[in-house]
Design a protein around this motif. Structure first.
Motif, PDB file in Angstrom:
ATOM      1  N   GLY A  24       0.794  -1.217   0.000  1.00  0.00           N
ATOM      2  CA  GLY A  24       0.000   0.000   0.000  1.00  0.00           C
ATOM      3  C   GLY A  24       0.821   1.258   0.000  1.00  0.00           C
ATOM      4  O   GLY A  24       0.340   2.338   0.369  1.00  0.00           O
ATOM      5  N   GLN A  25       2.089   1.165  -0.446  1.00  0.00           N
ATOM      6  CA  GLN A  25       2.990   2.302  -0.466  1.00  0.00           C
ATOM      7  C   GLN A  25       3.374   2.652  -1.902  1.00  0.00           C
ATOM      8  O   GLN A  25       3.403   1.768  -2.769  1.00  0.00           O
ATOM      9  N   PRO A  26       3.696   3.908  -2.185  1.00  0.00           N
ATOM     10  CA  PRO A  26       4.113   4.281  -3.540  1.00  0.00           C
ATOM     11  C   PRO A  26       5.460   3.666  -3.894  1.00  0.00           C
ATOM     12  O   PRO A  26       6.303   3.429  -3.027  1.00  0.00           O
ATOM     13  N   GLY A  27       5.640   3.412  -5.169  1.00  0.00           N
ATOM     14  CA  GLY A  27       6.902   2.875  -5.664  1.00  0.00           C
ATOM     15  C   GLY A  27       7.603   3.868  -6.564  1.00  0.00           C
ATOM     16  O   GLY A  27       7.167   5.006  -6.735  1.00  0.00           O
ATOM     17  N   ALA A  28       8.711   3.437  -7.154  1.00  0.00           N
ATOM     18  CA  ALA A  28       9.467   4.285  -8.070  1.00  0.00           C
ATOM     19  C   ALA A  28      10.447   3.415  -8.840  1.00  0.00           C
ATOM     20  O   ALA A  28      10.791   2.313  -8.412  1.00  0.00           O
ATOM     21  N   TYR A  29      10.882   3.918  -9.975  1.00  0.00           N
ATOM     22  CA  TYR A  29      11.912   3.233 -10.749  1.00  0.00           C
ATOM     23  C   TYR A  29      12.735   4.268 -11.485  1.00  0.00           C
ATOM     24  O   TYR A  29      12.313   5.412 -11.669  1.00  0.00           O
ATOM     25  N   ARG A  30      13.906   3.865 -11.902  1.00  0.00           N
ATOM     26  CA  ARG A  30      14.763   4.731 -12.710  1.00  0.00           C
ATOM     27  C   ARG A  30      14.679   4.291 -14.160  1.00  0.00           C
ATOM     28  O   ARG A  30      14.793   3.108 -14.464  1.00  0.00           O
ATOM     29  N   ARG A  31      14.477   5.240 -15.034  1.00  0.00           N
ATOM     30  CA  ARG A  31      14.301   4.952 -16.458  1.00  0.00           C
ATOM     31  C   ARG A  31      15.652   4.787 -17.148  1.00  0.00           C
ATOM     32  O   ARG A  31      16.577   5.580 -16.940  1.00  0.00           O
ATOM     33  N   TYR A  32      15.741   3.754 -17.968  1.00  0.00           N
ATOM     34  CA  TYR A  32      16.975   3.501 -18.727  1.00  0.00           C
ATOM     35  C   TYR A  32      17.001   4.389 -19.966  1.00  0.00           C
ATOM     36  O   TYR A  32      16.002   4.508 -20.695  1.00  0.00           O
ATOM     37  N   SER A  33      18.134   5.013 -20.218  1.00  0.00           N
ATOM     38  CA  SER A  33      18.324   5.818 -21.423  1.00  0.00           C
ATOM     39  C   SER A  33      19.028   4.971 -22.477  1.00  0.00           C
ATOM     40  O   SER A  33      20.191   4.579 -22.287  1.00  0.00           O
ATOM     41  N   TRP A  34      18.330   4.683 -23.564  1.00  0.00           N
ATOM     42  CA  TRP A  34      18.921   3.870 -24.628  1.00  0.00           C
ATOM     43  C   TRP A  34      19.937   4.677 -25.436  1.00  0.00           C
ATOM     44  O   TRP A  34      20.719   4.101 -26.199  1.00  0.00           O
ATOM     45  N   VAL A  35      19.951   5.987 -25.255  1.00  0.00           N
ATOM     46  CA  VAL A  35      20.945   6.838 -25.907  1.00  0.00           C
ATOM     47  C   VAL A  35      22.228   6.869 -25.084  1.00  0.00           C
ATOM     48  O   VAL A  35      23.330   6.642 -25.589  1.00  0.00           O
ATOM     49  N   ARG A  36      22.067   7.115 -23.769  1.00  0.00           N
ATOM     50  CA  ARG A  36      23.237   7.189 -22.882  1.00  0.00           C
ATOM     51  C   ARG A  36      23.708   5.808 -22.416  1.00  0.00           C
ATOM     52  O   ARG A  36      24.805   5.665 -21.887  1.00  0.00           O
ATOM     53  N   ARG A  37      22.844   4.827 -22.563  1.00  0.00           N
ATOM     54  CA  ARG A  37      23.129   3.450 -22.154  1.00  0.00           C
ATOM     55  C   ARG A  37      23.399   3.358 -20.649  1.00  0.00           C
ATOM     56  O   ARG A  37      24.345   2.703 -20.195  1.00  0.00           O
ATOM     57  N   CYS A  38      22.539   4.007 -19.903  1.00  0.00           N
ATOM     58  CA  CYS A  38      22.615   3.930 -18.450  1.00  0.00           C
ATOM     59  C   CYS A  38      21.263   4.342 -17.877  1.00  0.00           C
ATOM     60  O   CYS A  38      20.415   4.898 -18.588  1.00  0.00           O
ATOM     61  N   PHE A  39      21.062   4.060 -16.588  1.00  0.00           N
ATOM     62  CA  PHE A  39      19.835   4.481 -15.928  1.00  0.00           C
ATOM     63  C   PHE A  39      19.957   5.939 -15.502  1.00  0.00           C
ATOM     64  O   PHE A  39      20.990   6.358 -14.959  1.00  0.00           O
ATOM     65  N   LEU A  40      18.901   6.709 -15.731  1.00  0.00           N
ATOM     66  CA  LEU A  40      18.907   8.121 -15.361  1.00  0.00           C
ATOM     67  C   LEU A  40      18.770   8.263 -13.847  1.00  0.00           C
ATOM     68  O   LEU A  40      18.120   7.443 -13.196  1.00  0.00           O
ATOM     69  N   PRO A  41      19.365   9.274 -13.260  1.00  0.00           N
ATOM     70  CA  PRO A  41      19.389   9.384 -11.796  1.00  0.00           C
ATOM     71  C   PRO A  41      18.037   9.711 -11.167  1.00  0.00           C
ATOM     72  O   PRO A  41      17.767   9.309 -10.033  1.00  0.00           O
ATOM     73  N   ARG A  42      17.200  10.444 -11.873  1.00  0.00           N
ATOM     74  CA  ARG A  42      15.947  10.889 -11.266  1.00  0.00           C
ATOM     75  C   ARG A  42      14.914   9.762 -11.279  1.00  0.00           C
ATOM     76  O   ARG A  42      14.583   9.228 -12.338  1.00  0.00           O
ATOM     77  N   PRO A  43      14.376   9.367 -10.114  1.00  0.00           N
ATOM     78  CA  PRO A  43      13.380   8.288 -10.088  1.00  0.00           C
ATOM     79  C   PRO A  43      12.042   8.740 -10.652  1.00  0.00           C
ATOM     80  O   PRO A  43      11.666   9.911 -10.527  1.00  0.00           O
ATOM     81  N   VAL A  44      11.333   7.794 -11.258  1.00  0.00           N
ATOM     82  CA  VAL A  44       9.980   8.035 -11.750  1.00  0.00           C
ATOM     83  C   VAL A  44       9.013   7.501 -10.698  1.00  0.00           C
ATOM     84  O   VAL A  44       8.998   6.303 -10.412  1.00  0.00           O
ATOM     85  N   PRO A  45       8.214   8.359 -10.081  1.00  0.00           N
ATOM     86  CA  PRO A  45       7.318   7.887  -9.018  1.00  0.00           C
ATOM     87  C   PRO A  45       6.145   7.093  -9.574  1.00  0.00           C
ATOM     88  O   PRO A  45       5.641   7.371 -10.662  1.00  0.00           O
ATOM     89  N   VAL A  46       5.708   6.097  -8.822  1.00  0.00           N
ATOM     90  CA  VAL A  46       4.516   5.316  -9.151  1.00  0.00           C
ATOM     91  C   VAL A  46       3.612   5.365  -7.922  1.00  0.00           C
ATOM     92  O   VAL A  46       3.834   4.637  -6.956  1.00  0.00           O
ATOM     93  N   PRO A  47       2.599   6.225  -7.935  1.00  0.00           N
ATOM     94  CA  PRO A  47       1.746   6.377  -6.755  1.00  0.00           C
ATOM     95  C   PRO A  47       0.806   5.190  -6.572  1.00  0.00           C
ATOM     96  O   PRO A  47       0.628   4.369  -7.479  1.00  0.00           O
ATOM     97  N   VAL A  48       0.231   5.108  -5.391  1.00  0.00           N
ATOM     98  CA  VAL A  48      -0.799   4.098  -5.133  1.00  0.00           C
ATOM     99  C   VAL A  48      -2.089   4.589  -5.777  1.00  0.00           C
ATOM    100  O   VAL A  48      -2.630   5.628  -5.390  1.00  0.00           O
ATOM    101  N   THR A  49      -2.556   3.877  -6.774  1.00  0.00           N
ATOM    102  CA  THR A  49      -3.755   4.255  -7.516  1.00  0.00           C
ATOM    103  C   THR A  49      -4.662   3.037  -7.677  1.00  0.00           C
ATOM    104  O   THR A  49      -4.213   1.907  -7.501  1.00  0.00           O
ATOM    105  N   PRO A  50      -5.934   3.260  -8.032  1.00  0.00           N
ATOM    106  CA  PRO A  50      -6.826   2.114  -8.220  1.00  0.00           C
ATOM    107  C   PRO A  50      -6.358   1.150  -9.300  1.00  0.00           C
ATOM    108  O   PRO A  50      -6.623  -0.050  -9.226  1.00  0.00           O
TER     109      PRO A  50
END
Length: 220
Positions: free
Chosen positions: A105-131
């Motif tokens: 029941g808690q929000p999650g997050a992930y880091r998006r991979y850049s296919w141009v830079r070939r690495c994960f970007l530092p800023r997390p993408v939030p995933v809120p608790v939603t229906p």
């Protein structure tokens, strides 16, 4: 992977029955379904590359806008891959960052991979608790997550068309990796029995005339 119909007495393949259905009705069906990932209804949109999964996910998310909870977040598994070699092994990243928190029941997050830079970007993408949460990508409806799915969708299209779509989108230089990727998909889907276990199989290249933003073609 192409999903064909059953075979007749002669052994010839019988064309599948295709029915046009509305995204709005599917959205209501999802919201009426049980929440099996904590308080969240998890929708997995699976299928081979180039079949139309991202488009289906976007239209379903749009159809949910007017319903309680509003437009759900959409997580694309391509954003979680650590390059081409991470085709199926990315799952702990998705589960640890997104699915596990939502189970609690808690929000999650992930880091998006850049296919141009070939690495994960530092800023997390939030995933809120939603229906509703939509996860889209190859192996999104894999066996390990099926008990937590409210809806499993498998989108399919002919192999030549899928290949042409990918080349048009990313350029011909990806062909060697893409062919290897397709082979990995076929092996995974055969072992996982993904299409047969999906709640809904969708024709990602329907011959029927329809408004693709409002309707999709269901394969029976």
């Amino acid at each position: 992977m192409d999903v064909g119909g059953p075979t007749g007495r002669s052994g010839a393949r019988v064309p599948p029955v295709v029915v046009v259905e509305a995204y709005a009705e599917l959205a209501r069906r999802v919201l009426a379904g049980p929440a099996r990932l904590g308080r969240t209804r998890l929708v997995a949109i699976d299928g081979p590359s180039g079949a139309g999964k991202s488009r289906f996910a976007a239209h379903l998310a749009d159809a949910l806008v007017a319903l309680p909870g509003g437009r759900p977040p959409v997580v694309h598994t391509d954003d979680l891959l650590d390059g081409w070699d991470d085709q199926l092994t990315f799952w702990p990243r998705l589960d640890g960052g997104v699915l596990a928190p939502l189970r609690r029941g808690q929000p999650g997050a992930y880091r998006r991979y850049s296919w141009v830079r070939r690495c994960f970007l530092p800023r997390p993408v939030p995933v809120p608790v939603t229906p509703v949460l939509i996860v889209e990508g190859v192996s999104a409806a894999r066996a390990v997550v099926r008990p937590e799915l409210t809806l499993a969708v498998f989108v399919t299209a002919p192999t030549p068309l899928r290949l042409a779509r990918a080349v048009q989108r990313d350029g011909p230089e990806i062909l060697p990796e893409l062919r290897r990727w397709h082979a990995g998909e076929r092996t995974h889907f055969a072992a996982d029995d993904t299409a047969a276990r999906a709640d809904l199989v969708v024709d990602g290249a329907p011959a029927l005339p329809l408004d693709g933003s409002r309707y999709y073609a269901r394969v029976r």
